[in-house]
Design a protein around this motif. Structure first.
Motif, short mmCIF file in Angstrom:
data_model
loop_
_atom_site.label_atom_id
_atom_site.label_comp_id
_atom_site.label_asym_id
_atom_site.label_seq_id
_atom_site.Cartn_x
_atom_site.Cartn_y
_atom_site.Cartn_z
N UNK B 106 -5.19 -11.62 98.93
CA UNK B 106 -4.33 -12.66 98.35
C UNK B 106 -3.12 -12.94 99.22
N UNK B 107 -2.66 -11.92 99.90
CA UNK B 107 -1.50 -12.11 100.78
C UNK B 107 -1.94 -12.48 102.19
N UNK B 108 -3.25 -12.53 102.37
CA UNK B 108 -3.76 -13.03 103.64
C UNK B 108 -3.32 -12.17 104.83
N UNK B 109 -3.25 -10.85 104.61
CA UNK B 109 -2.91 -9.95 105.72
C UNK B 109 -4.08 -9.01 105.97
N UNK B 110 -4.19 -8.55 107.18
CA UNK B 110 -5.29 -7.68 107.54
C UNK B 110 -4.87 -6.22 107.56
N UNK B 111 -5.83 -5.35 107.91
CA UNK B 111 -5.55 -3.92 107.94
C UNK B 111 -5.06 -3.47 109.32
N UNK B 112 -4.65 -4.42 110.13
CA UNK B 112 -4.33 -4.11 111.52
C UNK B 112 -2.92 -3.54 111.68
N UNK B 206 3.26 -15.03 100.54
CA UNK B 206 4.02 -13.88 101.04
C UNK B 206 4.49 -12.94 99.94
N UNK B 207 4.34 -13.36 98.69
CA UNK B 207 4.63 -12.42 97.60
C UNK B 207 3.51 -12.51 96.57
N UNK B 208 3.00 -11.36 96.20
CA UNK B 208 2.06 -11.31 95.08
C UNK B 208 2.71 -10.42 94.02
N UNK B 209 2.67 -10.86 92.79
CA UNK B 209 3.20 -9.97 91.77
C UNK B 209 2.39 -10.07 90.49
N UNK B 210 2.56 -9.05 89.68
CA UNK B 210 1.82 -8.99 88.43
C UNK B 210 2.78 -8.44 87.39
N UNK B 211 2.73 -8.99 86.20
CA UNK B 211 3.57 -8.39 85.16
C UNK B 211 2.74 -8.18 83.90
N UNK B 212 2.97 -7.04 83.29
CA UNK B 212 2.28 -6.66 82.06
C UNK B 212 3.29 -6.76 80.93
N UNK B 213 3.03 -7.64 79.97
CA UNK B 213 4.04 -8.02 79.00
C UNK B 213 3.77 -7.43 77.63
N UNK B 214 4.76 -6.75 77.13
CA UNK B 214 4.67 -6.20 75.79
C UNK B 214 4.41 -7.35 74.80
#
Lengths: 224, 224
Positions: B106-112, B206-214
């Motif tokens: 999702x951030x489009x970066x590799x393992x390099x 450049x930013x991925x985020x996730x939030x878990x909401x009560x």
DNA sequence: CAGTGGTCTAGACCACGTG
DNA sequence: ACGTGGTCTAGACCACTGC
């Protein structure tokens, strides 16, 4: 001059950038000014709106550029009759003088039968797959008589937004039993329910609605 | 002229209408023009923004009015360090060269190992009650060095929005086991998970985020 | 008829980036 | 030095409302 010049320019540029690549620079404001025979402020107003809607972005001292297509602002919390080829199926429509008490309260109407309430329930599908069920409660006196029998106008909340403010709450729930079979969702499967209230500019609520959303990822997405 | 005149006017009027009643009419644009010693276009720009943000509304040929206080546009899908006295508690912060594959994609970066990723996890509470858990994955090379060690700046997504577009998906889920006790939510209770991606104007994520909401009603609310 | 917001003009100066 | 977007001015005409 039927439609304002800035809107004509906006629409024209919106057309023109469809055929351009992402991050490509467009003509400068002064060039557009000459080509379109308008003042700079008028051109800027057109561009301002396209920027606001995410179709363009500006870089100071450099220019104005075409945005990545996927970045156009959209809000799919509200059903959209225009774009996304949704199919609508009305499963209930009536006019009542009283509905459930909690809804009466939210709409700030009494049981005195002075104001009738339009209730409509519909299923929104795409590719024959039901995506959500929407319930609308609309205080009739706020609606233009001429829209009363046009479902598509009456239930397109986007049309009200020019003169209204909408507040939406998102709640994790399970599907109501009566809708489980229509949505094809198991009775204990978690879904998202959206509750919305539209108020006119004076702050008076006049539409209450609720939507039960099938737990498919792509449905509820918002870009801004 | 440090801050532009239209912003000074905007802030001034924003102040002044705090002490006014809902739906009260404000001074006309021409009167403001004289009082504030500005041109009409400058005054209009200030008013335009206040209208856009929901503090004022206009009625053609009549005037400009103060909105009902409850109608100010807000978006609480994103944590807001300013207003709502939320408390933040960082429970994890590190910099890594690889994270889970789906997030790398999702951030489009590799393992390099050419670009490191900042990972932060925090609990957002109000009145000592946990409201949500947020996970951030930030491509380090996009962040100003000087903000790297200021959590409040680094994790305030609102600050990025001027130069970015955010796309959010809302998904009905149950709470991940590892967070159930922190959120004080039963493991099978339905919650809403929000997944967001920020992209810069060129469309690069450049930013991925996730939030878990009560699953408390008031948390997720949006007005527009 | 006077006042309102909506639109529009034809200039102007600024700070900044690039060649 | 030149071109860019950002800001600002001092007017103008329009359609409409309310008195």
């Amino acid at each position: 001059m039927e439609t304002p010049k800035y809107l004509q320019i906006k629409n024209l540029i919106h057309e023109e950038i469809q055929h351009m690549a992402s991050n490509e620079v467009i003509e400068s404001e002064r060039v557009l000014t000459k080509r379109l025979n308008a003042s700079r402020m008028t051109v800027r107003r057109a561009l301002d709106e396209l920027v606001e809607e995410g179709f363009l972005y500006r870089e100071k001292n450099k220019g104005t550029f075409v945005s990545d297509k996927s970045l156009n602002k959209k809000n799919t919390l509200v059903s959209d009759t225009e774009n996304n080829n949704s199919e609508f199926h009305i499963i209930n429509f009536d006019v009542k003088y009283s509905v459930k008490e909690d809804i009466m309260k939210k709409l700030n109407v009494g049981f005195d039968k002075t104001s009738s309430i339009i209730r409509a329930i519909r299923v929104v599908s795409r590719n024959n797959k039901p995506e959500k069920i929407e319930e609308f409660y609309i205080v009739r006196s706020f609606i233009d008589e001429k829209n009363l029998n046009k479902f598509d106008k009456l239930l397109d909340l986007n049309l009200y937004l020019k003169n209204s403010t909408m507040t939406q709450k998102l709640m994790p729930t399970t599907v109501p039993a009566k809708y489980a079979s229509i949505l094809k969702v198991a009775i204990d499967e978690p879904i998202i329910t959206i509750e919305g209230i539209l108020r006119n500019n004076s702050g008076i609520p006049y539409i209450y609605y609720r939507s039960y959303n099938h737990p498919r990822n792509e449905i509820i997405e918002i870009t801004f």
